[in-house]
Structure formats: structure tokens, C-alpha cells
Scaffold this motif. Sequence first.
Motif, PDB file in Angstrom:
ATOM      1  N   PHE A 198      -3.454  -1.501   3.165  1.00  0.00           N
ATOM      2  CA  PHE A 198      -3.928  -1.338   1.788  1.00  0.00           C
ATOM      3  C   PHE A 198      -4.082  -2.693   1.099  1.00  0.00           C
ATOM      4  O   PHE A 198      -5.071  -2.963   0.419  1.00  0.00           O
ATOM      5  CB  PHE A 198      -2.975  -0.446   0.989  1.00  0.00           C
ATOM      6  CG  PHE A 198      -3.306  -0.398  -0.477  1.00  0.00           C
ATOM      7  CD1 PHE A 198      -4.368   0.363  -0.942  1.00  0.00           C
ATOM      8  CD2 PHE A 198      -2.572  -1.150  -1.390  1.00  0.00           C
ATOM      9  CE1 PHE A 198      -4.694   0.386  -2.293  1.00  0.00           C
ATOM     10  CE2 PHE A 198      -2.892  -1.134  -2.740  1.00  0.00           C
ATOM     11  CZ  PHE A 198      -3.956  -0.368  -3.191  1.00  0.00           C
ATOM     12  N   ARG A 199      -3.084  -3.553   1.297  1.00  0.00           N
ATOM     13  CA  ARG A 199      -3.138  -4.880   0.644  1.00  0.00           C
ATOM     14  C   ARG A 199      -4.332  -5.692   1.158  1.00  0.00           C
ATOM     15  O   ARG A 199      -5.007  -6.377   0.400  1.00  0.00           O
ATOM     16  CB  ARG A 199      -1.831  -5.639   0.860  1.00  0.00           C
ATOM     17  CG  ARG A 199      -0.721  -5.172  -0.078  1.00  0.00           C
ATOM     18  CD  ARG A 199       0.418  -6.158  -0.098  1.00  0.00           C
ATOM     19  NE  ARG A 199       1.169  -6.125   1.144  1.00  0.00           N
ATOM     20  CZ  ARG A 199       2.369  -5.543   1.276  1.00  0.00           C
ATOM     21  NH1 ARG A 199       2.949  -4.973   0.233  1.00  0.00           N
ATOM     22  NH2 ARG A 199       2.986  -5.554   2.427  1.00  0.00           N
ATOM     23  N   LEU A 200      -4.608  -5.562   2.464  1.00  0.00           N
ATOM     24  CA  LEU A 200      -5.761  -6.271   3.035  1.00  0.00           C
ATOM     25  C   LEU A 200      -7.052  -5.759   2.389  1.00  0.00           C
ATOM     26  O   LEU A 200      -7.907  -6.550   1.966  1.00  0.00           O
ATOM     27  CB  LEU A 200      -5.806  -6.058   4.560  1.00  0.00           C
ATOM     28  CG  LEU A 200      -7.057  -6.558   5.290  1.00  0.00           C
ATOM     29  CD1 LEU A 200      -7.156  -8.069   5.236  1.00  0.00           C
ATOM     30  CD2 LEU A 200      -7.059  -6.109   6.748  1.00  0.00           C
ATOM     31  N   GLY A 207      -7.311  -6.956  -1.158  1.00  0.00           N
ATOM     32  CA  GLY A 207      -7.732  -8.353  -1.194  1.00  0.00           C
ATOM     33  C   GLY A 207      -9.241  -8.459  -1.023  1.00  0.00           C
ATOM     34  O   GLY A 207      -9.883  -9.327  -1.613  1.00  0.00           O
ATOM     35  N   TYR A 208      -9.801  -7.556  -0.243  1.00  0.00           N
ATOM     36  CA  TYR A 208     -11.243  -7.622   0.022  1.00  0.00           C
ATOM     37  C   TYR A 208     -12.064  -7.065  -1.131  1.00  0.00           C
ATOM     38  O   TYR A 208     -13.056  -7.642  -1.528  1.00  0.00           O
ATOM     39  CB  TYR A 208     -11.573  -6.863   1.314  1.00  0.00           C
ATOM     40  CG  TYR A 208     -12.970  -7.115   1.806  1.00  0.00           C
ATOM     41  CD1 TYR A 208     -13.261  -8.210   2.615  1.00  0.00           C
ATOM     42  CD2 TYR A 208     -14.019  -6.267   1.449  1.00  0.00           C
ATOM     43  CE1 TYR A 208     -14.546  -8.462   3.054  1.00  0.00           C
ATOM     44  CE2 TYR A 208     -15.320  -6.508   1.884  1.00  0.00           C
ATOM     45  CZ  TYR A 208     -15.567  -7.601   2.688  1.00  0.00           C
ATOM     46  OH  TYR A 208     -16.848  -7.861   3.122  1.00  0.00           O
ATOM     47  N   THR A 231      -8.515  -0.688  -6.778  1.00  0.00           N
ATOM     48  CA  THR A 231      -7.455   0.157  -6.204  1.00  0.00           C
ATOM     49  C   THR A 231      -8.006   1.412  -5.523  1.00  0.00           C
ATOM     50  O   THR A 231      -7.626   1.717  -4.394  1.00  0.00           O
ATOM     51  CB  THR A 231      -6.447   0.575  -7.297  1.00  0.00           C
ATOM     52  OG1 THR A 231      -6.151  -0.561  -8.082  1.00  0.00           O
ATOM     53  CG2 THR A 231      -5.182   1.134  -6.698  1.00  0.00           C
ATOM     54  N   LYS A 236      -7.905   2.226  -1.547  1.00  0.00           N
ATOM     55  CA  LYS A 236      -7.235   3.411  -0.991  1.00  0.00           C
ATOM     56  C   LYS A 236      -8.171   4.162  -0.039  1.00  0.00           C
ATOM     57  O   LYS A 236      -7.757   4.597   1.030  1.00  0.00           O
ATOM     58  CB  LYS A 236      -6.809   4.344  -2.133  1.00  0.00           C
ATOM     59  CG  LYS A 236      -5.466   3.996  -2.739  1.00  0.00           C
ATOM     60  CD  LYS A 236      -5.088   5.025  -3.777  1.00  0.00           C
ATOM     61  CE  LYS A 236      -3.838   4.576  -4.532  1.00  0.00           C
ATOM     62  NZ  LYS A 236      -3.599   5.398  -5.714  1.00  0.00           N
ATOM     63  N   TYR A 277      -5.694 -11.319  -7.095  1.00  0.00           N
ATOM     64  CA  TYR A 277      -6.768 -10.491  -6.535  1.00  0.00           C
ATOM     65  C   TYR A 277      -8.126 -10.934  -7.045  1.00  0.00           C
ATOM     66  O   TYR A 277      -9.102 -10.952  -6.309  1.00  0.00           O
ATOM     67  CB  TYR A 277      -6.557  -9.014  -6.880  1.00  0.00           C
ATOM     68  CG  TYR A 277      -5.552  -8.338  -5.991  1.00  0.00           C
ATOM     69  CD1 TYR A 277      -5.639  -8.471  -4.604  1.00  0.00           C
ATOM     70  CD2 TYR A 277      -4.528  -7.560  -6.520  1.00  0.00           C
ATOM     71  CE1 TYR A 277      -4.715  -7.865  -3.779  1.00  0.00           C
ATOM     72  CE2 TYR A 277      -3.601  -6.948  -5.699  1.00  0.00           C
ATOM     73  CZ  TYR A 277      -3.694  -7.099  -4.335  1.00  0.00           C
ATOM     74  OH  TYR A 277      -2.801  -6.499  -3.518  1.00  0.00           O
TER      75      TYR A 277
END
Lengths: 196, 157
Positions: B15-17, B20-21, B25, B29, B100
Motif C-alpha cells: 500500500f505504501r509503495l 508513493g506512486y 489513498t 487501496k 507524498y
Amino acid sequence: MSDNINLKEIWNRQEVAIPNIQNLYDNVNQLKKLNLLKLIGITITGITTIIFISFIWYFYQPKLITTKIGILLSIISIVIYVIAHNSMLSFLFKKNRAINNKDYLQLLIKLKEKQLFLQTRTLNTFFILFSLGISLYLFEFTLKMSILLGAVIYTTTLVWIAINWFYFKPLIIKKQNTKIDQLLLKFKEISNQISN
Amino acid sequence: MSFEDIYKIYWQKAFRLCMGYVNDTDLAKDLTQETFIKVFKQLSKFENKSSIGTWIFRIASNTCLRQIQKENRMPKSEFPLEMREEIIETNIEKELQFLYKCISDLQEIDRIIISLNLEGISQKEIAKIVGFSEGNIRVKIYRIKEKLIEKFKKNER
């Protein structure tokens, strides 16, 4: 180095509640159904048209070879379209996703180029065969009519084919290709970031 | 390792990757969900040539790269960012938000590289995921971090 640690620390603050795994299983099943429906939809449309054309052959028993060739050409054009459409779907979905980004982008570019070529060629083949098929098919029936009525029917058909060929076909191709062209451009741009 | 275990261990990381892209949110997801659908479908084909983490991050980053096909669905960054500003008041969240924002201003491949680095993936593994040489990755990470820190410093002033 304290700056680096700082970034990592900020990064790790991001925590989101993990969705229930059941949602994922439901999603997988939904996707399966949707893909199957798409496949069935286009196949059924094709098969129904073929059955309809075959019925005409069966009931009216055409005498001339041109009518039979016409019917066959129409059926072949539909079969080609359905096969091309279905194989394109599986061709697009069954690719290896676990390769590295560089190879994946190359694959996406190749896929899109192939899709561009296939779409245009399939649609052209379909239109040529189908128009030719319909024109040949009509021949026997117009022979039985008066010259005037025959001329009217042929002119109407040819005008309809011309409208499809010169208006609808370019429109469909343009619509399909514009989206793919944009994607291709973007994929190539990202791919260049890796080769530089 | 069962799929359930993989899901629990890697969901947050993937999710964090994605976040970052895309810096969004909901979209992140969706992309994470898409990643795990692919992982679920292909798990039986996974060969132990690479670590499971590298394999998942490859799938996740490739899913991100492909997401421009759906990009028309939602304009990036502005709308959700404003919304989040209303909800999140604390400085901690603002820093994260700013991070971000800075990452989303980078080029696509750089976003993946820095996200993987901040996630704690080794440079060797990042090289395998992206398809760059290890040396290239080292230089890239150094430059990206320099840029990010510069922006953070400016922001503090």
C-alpha cells in the motif's frame, strides 16, 4: 544521515487498516464472472447472427453460387471477428506480471503496438468480408425483382456500406487508437527513464 | 507461506509503495487490492528464484506503472489532498502528506525507487525490481533523497 532516517521515519507513519481478505476473494470471483460474461456476450452475438444467416440458407434454398459464397463470407467475417476479439482478451490478460519494471514496460509497449495493429486489421478484414458477403448474397434476390427495385436495393445497400466504411469504421478505429496511442506515448516516456 | 500470511505481512508495504506512486489513498487501496488479486492468482506459479518480497514488489510496481490506463477515472492529488487537510490537523500527518506530495512530483520510476528504499528494501533488491544496475540505483537514491531533503528544508523555512 540523520535526514535519511527522518524520511524513513515519516514514511513508516503511514498505516491504513488492512481490508478484510474476504473482500479480495469476492473481488476475484466478480472479476472471473465479468470476464466470462464479456466473452459469452460477444460469442453469443456472433453465434446468433450465424444461426440467423444459416436459417435463411436453409429456408430459401439459394440456387446461385454467388448467394452461397455471400453467406459463407458473412459467416467467416463474423467468426474472424469473434476469434480475434476473444483471443485478444486472453492475450491481454495472460501476461507475466512478475518481471522487472524495465521488461514489463517493454512488454506493455509491444502489447499496445500489437493491439493497435490487430484492431485495425481485424476491423478492416471484417468490413471487407462482410460487405462483399452481403453484396453477393443480395444478387440472387434482386435478380427476381424488377430492374428498378433491384437498383434501389443495391444502391441503398452500397450507400449503407459506404457510410460504414467511410464514416463509422474510421470513427471506431480513431476512438480505439487514440487511447492506445496516448498510453503508448506514456509507456515509452516511462521506459526512457530506465534506459537513460 | 500461505496467501493469508503474505496478505498480512505485505499489504501495508505494498500500500505504501502504491501511495508513493499515486499520492491518492483510494486509488492506492485499489492498486494494492489489484496487486494482491494478481499475487493470489499467480502464487502457485511463484518460483523461489527471488524472494517473495521482491516478487510482490515487482507485481505491485508493475500494477502502478499500468495504472495510467485508469487515470482518467480520477484526477490526481489535488482533490483528495485538500480533503485530507480538513480531516488531518496534526503536524505529523502534514509531514507525511508533504513527503507524498514531494514524491508524486518525481518521475514515475524515481517514485518507485524512493518508495522501495524508504520501505527498507536493499539496493540490490530494488535493482532486481526495477531493472537497473545496482550502481545506477545507488546514484538515483542519493539524488532523489537530496531533492526531497532540499524540499523539506525549504518547507520548514
